[in-house]
Enzyme design. Structure first.
Site, PDB file in Angstrom:
ATOM      1  N   HIS A   7      43.448  46.490  42.480  1.00 43.01           N
ATOM      2  CA  HIS A   7      43.133  46.125  41.093  1.00 43.01           C
ATOM      3  C   HIS A   7      43.921  44.902  40.644  1.00 43.01           C
ATOM      4  CE1 HIS A   7      43.303  47.039  36.573  1.00 43.01           C
ATOM      5  NE2 HIS A   7      42.071  46.664  36.843  1.00 43.01           N
ATOM      6  N   HIS A  49      43.024  38.154  32.604  1.00 45.11           N
ATOM      7  CA  HIS A  49      42.578  39.406  31.991  1.00 45.11           C
ATOM      8  C   HIS A  49      42.533  39.312  30.475  1.00 45.11           C
ATOM      9  CE1 HIS A  49      42.929  43.479  30.309  1.00 45.11           C
ATOM     10  NE2 HIS A  49      42.155  43.814  31.325  1.00 45.11           N
TER      11      HIS A  49
HETATM   12  O1  G3P Z   1      37.022  46.484  37.067  1.00 44.71           O
HETATM   13  C1  G3P Z   1      37.803  47.598  36.798  1.00 44.71           C
HETATM   14  C2  G3P Z   1      38.863  47.317  35.755  1.00 44.71           C
HETATM   15  O2  G3P Z   1      39.510  46.127  36.075  1.00 44.71           O
HETATM   16  C3  G3P Z   1      38.298  47.235  34.376  1.00 44.71           C
HETATM   17  O3  G3P Z   1      39.257  47.167  33.386  1.00 44.71           O
HETATM   18  O4  G3P Z   1      40.603  45.985  31.737  1.00 44.71           O
HETATM   19  O5  G3P Z   1      41.517  46.360  34.002  1.00 44.71           O
HETATM   20  O6  G3P Z   1      39.701  44.697  33.640  1.00 44.71           O
HETATM   21  P1  G3P Z   1      40.324  45.993  33.197  1.00 44.71           P
HETATM   22 MG    MG Z   2      39.215  44.078  35.694  1.00 44.61          MG
END
Ligand code: G3P
Ligand code: MG
Length: 250
Positions: free
Chosen positions: A15, A57
């Site tokens: 992630h 992000h």
């Molecule tokens: O793509 C999964 C996750 O990354 C979605 O939430 O806010 O971490 O981008 P976020």
């Molecule tokens: Mg994400």
């Protein structure tokens, strides 16, 4: 209408690179994910003020790049000197804020597949999707599996569907809405990406039964990870690869 062909995904996806181990959405983060055993990474793509897709992000640069300004009010040139790594740890000081184009070269070097999350600033959904998808179509490394494009913003997925119908799309949601299947079908998605916390076993079973792959985010607790795999999850998106890798053994 028939069910989509089941998309094959890796069991684990890093992630924002490997968020617990290196600064998120940086090339160092992607490389760390590879070193920690990931074959794929997820990262977020947003536009600079002058329309260049970069990895980011938050709409504000403050948390991860130390500048109290919105990315959409900042040109690519102005992002050049930013430090997107020092906040995470001294070892990462000077790590730049990567363009998507530089990221694709890094993925090619590392042999990393990717879930590309389109993360538009408010009001820039279509523009962000167009710039991102056009770049993926032009410069995605041919040796890698096709990128999986996901977004919380349906307008972005619509643009991806229209510009690149053959690239797989993932429908990203927090809580699964009652009409999820109509949306996934309309956007011709191949996967659904729900947040793990509110996700229930019957929901996960229903998504799989309808033919979609399920990539659950963000799962860092191996007990929860094991449960989700038992329920039938195809893939877990994790900040912490070393915590979840033991689930793949035996
Ligand atoms: O793509 C999964 C996750 O990354 C979605 O939430 O806010 O971490 O981008 P976020
Ligand atoms: Mg994400």
């Amino acid at each position: 209408m028939s069910a989509p062909d089941r998309l094959s995904l890796p069991r684990l996806i890093g992630h924002r690179g490997a968020k617990h181990h290196a600064p998120e959405n940086t090339l160092a983060g992607l490389r760390a994910a590879k070193r920690l055993g990931m074959a794929w990474v997820e990262f977020d793509v947003m536009l600079t003020g002058d329309g260049v897709p970069v990895l980011m992000h938050d709409e504000s640069l403050k948390r991860t790049a130390g500048l109290d300004r919105l990315l959409c009010a900042t040109s690519l040139q102005e992002t050049r000197g930013l430090d997107a790594g020092g906040w995470f740890g001294a070892a990462f000081r000077g790590e730049g804020l990567p363009t998507l184009e530089a990221t694709l070269s890094c993925l090619a070097e590392e042999g990393l597949g990717a879930n590309v999350e389109i993360k538009p600033a408010k009001g820039r959904e279509r523009e962000t999707a167009k710039a991102t998808v056009e770049l993926l179509l032009r410069a995605w490394p041919a040796a890698l599996p096709p990128p999986l494009i996901s977004s919380f913003r349906m307008e972005a997925l619509e643009v991806a569907r229209d510009l690149a119908p053959d690239l797989p799309r993932g429908y990203l949601v927090e809580e699964l809405p009652a009409d999820w299947q109509a949306t996934a079908r309309r956007l011709a998605c191949r996967s659904v990406h729900p947040w793990h916390e509110p996700l229930t076993r019957p929901q996960l079973t229903a998504i799989r039964a309808a033919g979609y792959a399920v990539a659950v985010y963000t799962v860092n607790d191996p007990v929860r990870g094991r449960e989700l795999f038992e329920w039938g999850a195809d893939s877990l998106i994790t900040d912490d690869p070393p915590a979840l890798l033991p689930l793949l053994e035996g």
